[in-house]
Design a protein around this motif. Structure first.
Motif, PDB file in Angstrom:
ATOM      1  N   ASN A 104       0.850  -1.278  -0.103  1.00  0.00           N
ATOM      2  CA  ASN A 104      -0.375  -0.427   0.303  1.00  0.00           C
ATOM      3  C   ASN A 104       0.844   0.896  -0.086  1.00  0.00           C
ATOM      4  O   ASN A 104       2.136   0.961   0.210  1.00  0.00           O
ATOM      5  CB  ASN A 104      -0.845   0.005   1.105  1.00  0.00           C
ATOM      6  CG  ASN A 104      -0.225   0.212   2.397  1.00  0.00           C
ATOM      7  OD1 ASN A 104       0.487  -1.109   2.922  1.00  0.00           O
ATOM      8  ND2 ASN A 104      -0.243   1.074   3.217  1.00  0.00           N
ATOM      9  N   SER A 105      -0.216   2.378  -0.295  1.00  0.00           N
ATOM     10  CA  SER A 105       0.802   3.408  -0.173  1.00  0.00           C
ATOM     11  C   SER A 105       0.867   4.627   0.686  1.00  0.00           C
ATOM     12  O   SER A 105      -0.088   3.648   1.882  1.00  0.00           O
ATOM     13  CB  SER A 105       1.018   4.468  -1.814  1.00  0.00           C
ATOM     14  OG  SER A 105      -0.467   4.919  -1.667  1.00  0.00           O
ATOM     15  N   ALA A 106       1.111   5.674   0.749  1.00  0.00           N
ATOM     16  CA  ALA A 106       1.242   6.469   1.364  1.00  0.00           C
ATOM     17  C   ALA A 106      -0.277   7.432   1.280  1.00  0.00           C
ATOM     18  O   ALA A 106      -0.726   7.426   0.689  1.00  0.00           O
ATOM     19  CB  ALA A 106       1.691   7.666   2.284  1.00  0.00           C
ATOM     20  N   ILE A 107      -1.374   7.758   2.421  1.00  0.00           N
ATOM     21  CA  ILE A 107      -1.909   7.785   2.542  1.00  0.00           C
ATOM     22  C   ILE A 107      -2.178   8.880   1.723  1.00  0.00           C
ATOM     23  O   ILE A 107      -0.932  10.828   2.302  1.00  0.00           O
ATOM     24  CB  ILE A 107      -2.941   7.998   3.678  1.00  0.00           C
ATOM     25  CG1 ILE A 107      -2.994   7.305   4.354  1.00  0.00           C
ATOM     26  CG2 ILE A 107      -3.607   9.048   3.754  1.00  0.00           C
ATOM     27  CD1 ILE A 107      -3.975   7.170   5.888  1.00  0.00           C
ATOM     28  N   GLY A 108      -3.019   9.674   0.421  1.00  0.00           N
ATOM     29  CA  GLY A 108      -2.680  10.526  -0.659  1.00  0.00           C
ATOM     30  C   GLY A 108      -1.905  10.363  -1.493  1.00  0.00           C
ATOM     31  O   GLY A 108      -2.181  11.410  -2.236  1.00  0.00           O
ATOM     32  N   GLU A 109      -0.757   9.599  -1.253  1.00  0.00           N
ATOM     33  CA  GLU A 109       0.345   9.627  -1.910  1.00  0.00           C
ATOM     34  C   GLU A 109       0.815   8.408  -2.973  1.00  0.00           C
ATOM     35  O   GLU A 109       1.396   7.431  -2.622  1.00  0.00           O
ATOM     36  CB  GLU A 109       1.634   9.956  -1.352  1.00  0.00           C
ATOM     37  CG  GLU A 109       1.809  11.522  -0.457  1.00  0.00           C
ATOM     38  CD  GLU A 109       2.764  11.338   0.649  1.00  0.00           C
ATOM     39  OE1 GLU A 109       3.942  10.959  -0.148  1.00  0.00           O
ATOM     40  OE2 GLU A 109       3.109  12.121   1.476  1.00  0.00           O
ATOM     41  N   PRO A 110      -0.059   7.909  -4.199  1.00  0.00           N
ATOM     42  CA  PRO A 110       0.066   6.522  -4.681  1.00  0.00           C
ATOM     43  C   PRO A 110       1.403   6.195  -5.051  1.00  0.00           C
ATOM     44  O   PRO A 110       1.262   5.310  -4.987  1.00  0.00           O
ATOM     45  CB  PRO A 110      -0.960   7.247  -5.557  1.00  0.00           C
ATOM     46  CG  PRO A 110      -1.303   8.283  -5.957  1.00  0.00           C
ATOM     47  CD  PRO A 110      -1.153   8.868  -4.243  1.00  0.00           C
ATOM     48  N   GLU A 111       2.455   7.128  -5.038  1.00  0.00           N
ATOM     49  CA  GLU A 111       3.470   6.931  -6.044  1.00  0.00           C
ATOM     50  C   GLU A 111       4.554   6.792  -4.628  1.00  0.00           C
ATOM     51  O   GLU A 111       6.039   6.548  -4.595  1.00  0.00           O
ATOM     52  CB  GLU A 111       4.322   7.673  -6.955  1.00  0.00           C
ATOM     53  CG  GLU A 111       3.117   7.866  -7.901  1.00  0.00           C
ATOM     54  CD  GLU A 111       3.706   8.285  -9.488  1.00  0.00           C
ATOM     55  OE1 GLU A 111       4.271   7.821 -10.175  1.00  0.00           O
ATOM     56  OE2 GLU A 111       3.764   9.594  -9.381  1.00  0.00           O
ATOM     57  N   ASN A 112       4.110   6.764  -2.752  1.00  0.00           N
ATOM     58  CA  ASN A 112       4.878   6.411  -2.412  1.00  0.00           C
ATOM     59  C   ASN A 112       4.810   5.643  -1.365  1.00  0.00           C
ATOM     60  O   ASN A 112       4.014   5.373  -0.962  1.00  0.00           O
ATOM     61  CB  ASN A 112       5.052   7.894  -1.254  1.00  0.00           C
ATOM     62  CG  ASN A 112       5.910   7.942   0.170  1.00  0.00           C
ATOM     63  OD1 ASN A 112       6.542   7.205   0.250  1.00  0.00           O
ATOM     64  ND2 ASN A 112       5.352   8.198   1.440  1.00  0.00           N
ATOM     65  N   VAL A 113       5.825   4.499  -2.028  1.00  0.00           N
ATOM     66  CA  VAL A 113       5.302   3.274  -1.091  1.00  0.00           C
ATOM     67  C   VAL A 113       6.697   2.883  -0.163  1.00  0.00           C
ATOM     68  O   VAL A 113       6.701   1.419  -0.062  1.00  0.00           O
ATOM     69  CB  VAL A 113       5.254   2.193  -2.605  1.00  0.00           C
ATOM     70  CG1 VAL A 113       4.482   2.145  -3.230  1.00  0.00           C
ATOM     71  CG2 VAL A 113       6.604   2.007  -3.351  1.00  0.00           C
ATOM     72  N   SER A 114       7.067   3.767   0.284  1.00  0.00           N
ATOM     73  CA  SER A 114       8.528   3.549   1.066  1.00  0.00           C
ATOM     74  C   SER A 114       8.773   3.732   2.157  1.00  0.00           C
ATOM     75  O   SER A 114       9.223   3.347   3.671  1.00  0.00           O
ATOM     76  CB  SER A 114       9.628   3.234   0.356  1.00  0.00           C
ATOM     77  OG  SER A 114       9.621   5.491  -0.320  1.00  0.00           O
TER      78      SER A 114
END
Length: 577
Positions: free
Chosen positions: A234-244
């Protein structure tokens, strides 16, 4: 009915009316995408929408104003090229082709070229940073120092269909983003403004994806070459391209190696469909993030597109039947058709399964690859089985019909402008709408489908197969003419048809007969029923002798609609045993 083709069940009647298709957007401007159509999708932005097509190699954006498509496939354009007439070698200057191009990519002269009608050459080998060899000799004039466009084509096959999702107001930039994956190449994103998609920065590949609780969920993932088919990230909330960072994390959904085929929201949960499992994931926030509940093991969806989302429940095709899942339990349904259909499936083509809602007609189209298809190994489906989910039939099972639709992808198109009567180029008699029908208005959703040859069609647009004749029939169940021992003579058949004034064709009424309920049937005769209903002539007189019989109604040809709500029959003993 015991069998049918190219009819629908609507408001208690069996109907043939606009059961075919025509070219999109019209015959004069028919699209030809140059490869199997594996994606038809609408990208809904905050203030507009964009129609997107995809093949195994490219992505396209549709321009309604010009009725054309342009490539949005990623490009590489650094440096210049020199080409020689009659030579397959292309030389670059200021290029780094070894790390940016591959065999199969396309190249054309001119900067930022996006026109499919431009002259494109296919790269056979990448020889160095400054040289590529084409699959064919360059046929235009020799030139040097030219701007060029290298189209970075995708590498999926005909079964690697696209999965897409949109994410409104994606942070940190606040853009509406469209995500797409074919399960083979890197995930790509697009803001609807740039003239090409971008490779996502997530750094992982995935087979499926879904927006859930303001996060992007990636399933069946590959991380640094390691396939994790049973995991999601899952990505960070509101940040679909942040998976780290932040809330981003990776989870093993279930034990074992059952591959994830789809992620479908249901209420406040995310349904994780495996080939042999169903798991519910519920977001609870840090530090746990998700709670998983195994709904069932040993049963799952055959493929990612073998699932139909009704909003408050799902229907899906499993290995042995059709099922309904409401978030609590799984129940079998549709056994009157699916047990037989699934026996004929092509197991090597399960990813070709496809489902599509035609909400205007209350139909759910299920495309299943069958061993009866012309190419059962690698070909596309030829027919769909249509679930008429809005028909009220009491305690009887939901009615199904069969329809010829050689689809590799389905989708919608919402017209932006209201249609004028002067825009209608075919005969009014071929239309199935009234002068005040909603069909004429802007935002009316057209049902589109694409085929393996790169063509896009409008479904239900006309009563022919892109101008070719269409066959329709409805055959009803086998019954004893008398008592199963004695033969009977079918004197008259009264079809309960709707009157169609002025038609020049007739409704075929066929009588089939057999010696028992299990014997093969033979055609006893074909008789013509006048759809204009002339006075005193509402029946046909076959005078056929039979022990068991079946009645069939239908037409063959272009624009030959009919509808029937039932029939009656006169039978007298024949005196023979």
């Amino acid at each position: 009915m015991s069998d049918c083709l190219n009819v629908r069940v609507k408001e208690g009647k069996v109907v043939r009316d606009n059961m075919g298709w025509g070219a999109f957007p019209n015959d004069a401007d028919a699209l030809a995408l140059g490869g199997p159509v594996l994606l038809i999708d609408n990208f809904f932005l905050s203030t507009s929408q964009i129609l997107i097509f995809g093949t195994d190699t490219d992505l396209f954006r549709y321009d309604e104003g010009t009725s054309t498509v342009v490539f949005i496939t990623p490009r590489y354009e650094t440096g210049t090229v020199s080409v020689t007439n009659g030579s397959a070698v292309v030389t670059g200057s200021g290029t780094t082709w070894s790390t940016n191009l591959k065999a199969g990519d396309r190249i054309a002269l001119g900067a930022s070229e996006t026109d499919p009608e431009a002259t494109w050459y296919t790269i056979d080998t990448v020889d160095s940073d400054t040289q590529v060899t084409l699959t064919a000799n360059y046929a235009e004039a020799t030139s040097s120092g030219e701007a060029y466009t290298a189209r970075l084509t995708f590498t999926g096959g005909v079964r690697d269909y696209w999965r897409t999702e949109s994410f409104p107001k994606a942070q940190p930039g606040g853009d509406d983003l469209w995500f797409a994956t074919n399960g083979i190449d890197d995930v790509v994103t697009w803001d609807g403004v740039d003239d090409q998609v971008s490779v996502s920065t997530i750094g992982i590949k995935c087979k499926t994806l879904s927006r859930y609780k303001n996060m992007m969920i990636y399933g069946h993932i590959t991380v640094s070459g390691d396939l994790r088919s049973f995991s999601i990230r899952n990505s960070a909330i509101g940040e679909p391209e942040n998976v780290s960072t932040k809330e981003a994390a990776e989870f093993v959904v279930h034990d074992g190696v059952d591959p994830i085929v789809a992620l479908v929201p249901l209420g406040d949960s995310l349904t994780v469909y495996g080939e042999r499992s169903i798991t519910l994931a519920q977001f609870v926030g840090p530090p746990l993030m998700f709670v998983f509940r195994a709904v069932i093991a040993g049963l799952g969806a055959l493929a990612g597109r073998a699932i139909a989302d009704f909003g408050d429940f799902h229907e899906f095709l499993g290995a042995d039947a059709q099922y309904r899942f409401d978030g609590i339990g799984v129940s079998e349904m549709g056994s009157h058709v699916w047990r037989e259909i699934l026996r004929k499936q092509s197991p090597q083509r399960l990813d070709a399964i496809i489902s599509h809602f035609d909400e205007e007609n209350g139909e759910l189209l299920w495309g299943m690859p069958l061993n009866t298809d012309a190419d059962p190994e690698n070909g596309s489906i030829e027919r769909v089985h249509v679930e008429h989910y809005l028909e009220e039939v009491g305690s009887d099972p939901t009615p199904f019909t069969i329809r010829e639709v050689p689809a590799t992808a389905f989708g919608f198109f919402e017209r932006l402008d209201t249609l004028r009567f002067s825009d209608i180029t075919t005969a009014w008699s071929e239309q199935n709408f009234r002068w005040n029908d909603r069909f004429l208005q802007a935002a009316f959703p057209f049902n589109l489908f694409g085929d393996a040859n790169g063509n896009v069609f409008i479904l239900n647009e006309r009563d022919s197969k892109a101008g070719a004749a269409i066959t329709s029939y409805a055959r009803f169940g086998r019954v004893a003419a008398m008592d199963g021992v004695r033969k009977g003579v079918v004197r008259r058949i009264y079809p309960f048809t709707s009157r169609i004034p002025g038609v020049t064709y007739t409704l075929d009424v066929k009588v089939w007969r057999a010696e028992s309920m299990a014997d093969d049937r033979t055609l006893a005769g074909t008789f013509s029923h006048d759809l204009t209903h002339p006075e005193g002539r509402f029946f046909v007189s076959p005078r056929v002798s039979a022990r068991y019989m079946q009645i069939e109604f239908g037409t063959d040809g272009i624009s030959e609609p009919w509808e029937i709500s039932g029939y009656d029959i006169d039978i007298v003993p024949s005196g023979a045993r």
